[in-house]
Design a protein around this motif. Structure first.
Motif, short mmCIF file in Angstrom:
data_model
loop_
_atom_site.label_atom_id
_atom_site.label_comp_id
_atom_site.label_asym_id
_atom_site.label_seq_id
_atom_site.Cartn_x
_atom_site.Cartn_y
_atom_site.Cartn_z
N ALA A 220 103.82 19.82 73.13
CA ALA A 220 104.67 21.39 73.80
C ALA A 220 105.16 21.52 74.86
N GLN A 221 105.20 20.30 75.51
CA GLN A 221 106.20 20.67 76.45
C GLN A 221 108.17 20.62 76.27
N ALA A 222 108.41 19.68 75.08
CA ALA A 222 109.45 19.79 74.28
C ALA A 222 110.19 20.98 74.42
N TYR A 223 111.54 20.53 75.03
CA TYR A 223 112.77 21.56 74.90
C TYR A 223 113.48 20.75 73.57
N GLY A 224 113.26 22.13 72.48
CA GLY A 224 112.86 21.29 71.28
C GLY A 224 114.41 20.15 71.67
N PHE A 225 113.89 18.37 70.46
CA PHE A 225 114.64 17.93 70.82
C PHE A 225 115.87 18.41 69.94
N PHE A 226 116.16 18.66 68.90
CA PHE A 226 117.35 19.26 68.82
C PHE A 226 118.58 19.83 70.40
N THR A 227 117.85 20.63 70.77
CA THR A 227 118.85 21.09 71.96
C THR A 227 118.90 20.21 72.97
N HIS A 228 117.78 19.35 73.09
CA HIS A 228 117.57 17.84 74.10
C HIS A 228 119.30 17.41 73.76
N GLU A 229 119.14 16.99 72.57
CA GLU A 229 120.38 16.32 72.41
C GLU A 229 121.87 17.45 72.01
N ALA A 230 121.63 18.32 72.06
CA ALA A 230 122.65 18.73 72.02
C ALA A 230 123.59 18.65 73.33
N ILE A 231 122.43 18.85 74.42
CA ILE A 231 123.02 19.09 75.54
C ILE A 231 124.11 17.66 76.01
N ALA A 232 123.24 16.41 75.63
CA ALA A 232 123.70 15.15 76.25
C ALA A 232 125.03 15.14 75.01
N ARG A 233 125.14 15.68 74.01
CA ARG A 233 126.63 15.47 73.39
C ARG A 233 127.73 15.96 74.51
N ILE A 234 127.09 17.25 74.70
CA ILE A 234 128.36 18.28 75.81
C ILE A 234 128.71 17.54 76.71
N ALA A 235 127.20 16.96 77.63
CA ALA A 235 127.23 16.08 78.79
C ALA A 235 128.78 15.08 78.27
N MET A 236 128.49 13.88 77.60
CA MET A 236 129.38 13.09 77.09
C MET A 236 130.60 13.40 76.00
N LEU A 237 130.84 14.92 76.07
CA LEU A 237 131.93 15.22 75.68
C LEU A 237 132.40 15.72 77.16
N ASN A 238 132.31 15.70 78.61
CA ASN A 238 133.47 16.33 79.23
C ASN A 238 132.93 14.81 80.33
N VAL A 239 132.55 13.59 80.45
CA VAL A 239 132.38 13.23 81.13
C VAL A 239 133.87 12.47 81.34
N ARG A 240 133.58 12.05 82.62
CA ARG A 240 134.99 10.84 82.49
C ARG A 240 135.09 9.73 81.53
N PRO A 241 136.03 9.19 80.86
CA PRO A 241 135.90 8.34 80.61
C PRO A 241 135.43 6.96 80.78
N ALA A 242 135.25 6.98 81.89
CA ALA A 242 134.59 5.29 83.16
C ALA A 242 132.79 6.16 82.63
N THR A 243 132.47 6.74 82.78
CA THR A 243 131.34 7.45 82.83
C THR A 243 130.40 6.92 81.68
N ALA A 244 131.65 8.08 80.59
CA ALA A 244 131.23 7.16 79.56
C ALA A 244 130.47 5.91 79.10
N ARG A 245 131.35 5.00 79.47
CA ARG A 245 131.51 4.23 79.32
C ARG A 245 130.11 3.56 79.87
N ALA A 246 130.15 3.58 81.19
CA ALA A 246 128.94 3.08 82.04
C ALA A 246 126.86 3.56 81.25
N VAL A 247 127.56 5.22 80.67
CA VAL A 247 126.39 5.91 80.52
C VAL A 247 125.95 4.31 79.42
N ARG A 248 126.75 4.80 78.24
CA ARG A 248 126.50 3.81 76.87
C ARG A 248 126.09 2.63 77.12
N THR A 249 126.85 1.62 78.23
CA THR A 249 126.38 0.52 78.75
C THR A 249 125.17 -0.03 79.28
#
Length: 295
Positions: free
Chosen positions: A20-49
């Motif tokens: 009940a507390q979840a910001y719909g899974f679809f929306t949480h995932e959308a926010i994560a995708r927006i973030a990963m498209l807009n971080v520095r390349p080094a940040t994206a690598r560090a997050v995935r690692t």
């Protein structure tokens, strides 16, 4: 009307099975995708690692090996019982929309979402924190930035973030549907999928216009959206009006008016998460805590 019902049917199973507390899974995932498209390349690598070591969390039923998986991991682990029960109050902050904004009173001992966003960034920057704790901090950060931009997580009327306010979504109603679940899932998903596309790389000027401020500033914004839209649209324009005996009604007109502020909250969340990830993984900001002096 047809679009409203069709969209609701599309997310019906998600609403039934998600916490009940979840910001719909679809929306949480959308926010994560927006973030990963807009971080520095080094940040994206560090997050995935770092998320590549999600096995350290030892939560096989709740994966966090990708940014999208990490975005929903903190909701998934709430089903694991006492092990993660301490994190329950970290997903929200109940700031009364009918009183002057007071974040401090709603955040005793750091047990609120804005304080936890700040805390997870510090854990990621701290060189002495073990990797397992950093992986958890990263997943919590990705999720909590989404939660704090969900209006009913930011302001309410003493009704558990709208969970106690029964509601209908257009013509659709059900015993488990309430103001909170509407803003969590069907309305949020409609906002994300309404053109133009918001899951994209943003121009520097766009990022600068949306990612500034502090968690306190963002908390006030979410509180205002909850007051001026989530509750006002449900209660005939007055967010502090007496609640009706039966379910409140989100008419098609109210839903249309709610889409723009909800879209903006999702965009803000994604770009602010990108900023925080860049800060958390910036070697220049990382620190080693000073040893405590002897008494």
């Amino acid at each position: 009307m047809i679009r409203t019902l069709a969209l609701f049917v599309a997310v019906l199973s998600l609403l039934i099975h998600a916490p009940a507390q979840a910001y719909g899974f679809f929306t949480h995932e959308a926010i994560a995708r927006i973030a990963m498209l807009n971080v520095r390349p080094a940040t994206a690598r560090a997050v995935r690692t770092m998320l590549g070591r999600a096995d350290l969390l030892q939560t096989p039923g709740c994966g966090a090996a990708t940014p999208e998986g990490a975005s929903t991991w903190p909701d998934c682990i709430r089903g694991l019982g006492d092990r993660f029960s301490y994190s329950a109050p970290w997903h929200y902050q109940n700031v009364d929309i009918c009183k002057p904004f007071d974040l401090e009173a709603a955040c005793a001992n750091g047990n609120c979402v804005s304080a936890q966003v700040d805390r997870q960034v510090k854990l990621l920057q701290n060189k002495s924190v073990p990797l397992r704790e950093k992986v958890a901090a990263l997943a919590f950060l990705i999720h909590f930035v989404g939660d704090m931009h969900t209006p009913p997580h930011a302001g309410d009327r003493g009704d558990r973030g709208g969970n106690d306010v029964k509601a209908s979504y257009g013509l659709f109603t059900a015993r488990w549907l309430n103001l909170h679940s509407i803003w969590d899932s069907p309305l949020a998903e409609r906002a994300v999928t309404t053109p133009p596309e918001i899951i994209r790389t943003y121009l520097p000027a766009e990022r600068a216009a949306l990612n500034g401020g502090t968690t306190a500033d963002w908390s006030r914004e979410g509180w205002e959206v909850s007051r001026d839209f989530a509750y006002a649209l449900a209660l005939g324009g007055d967010p502090c009006a007496p609640k009706p005996d039966g379910p409140v009604v989100y008419t098609d007109d109210a839903i249309e008016k709610a889409v723009a502020p909800q879209r903006l909250q999702v965009q803000r969340a994604g770009l602010r998460l990108a900023r925080l990830l860049d800060e958390a993984f910036d070697p220049a900001r990382a620190f080693t805590p000073e040893p405590r002096g002897r008494r």
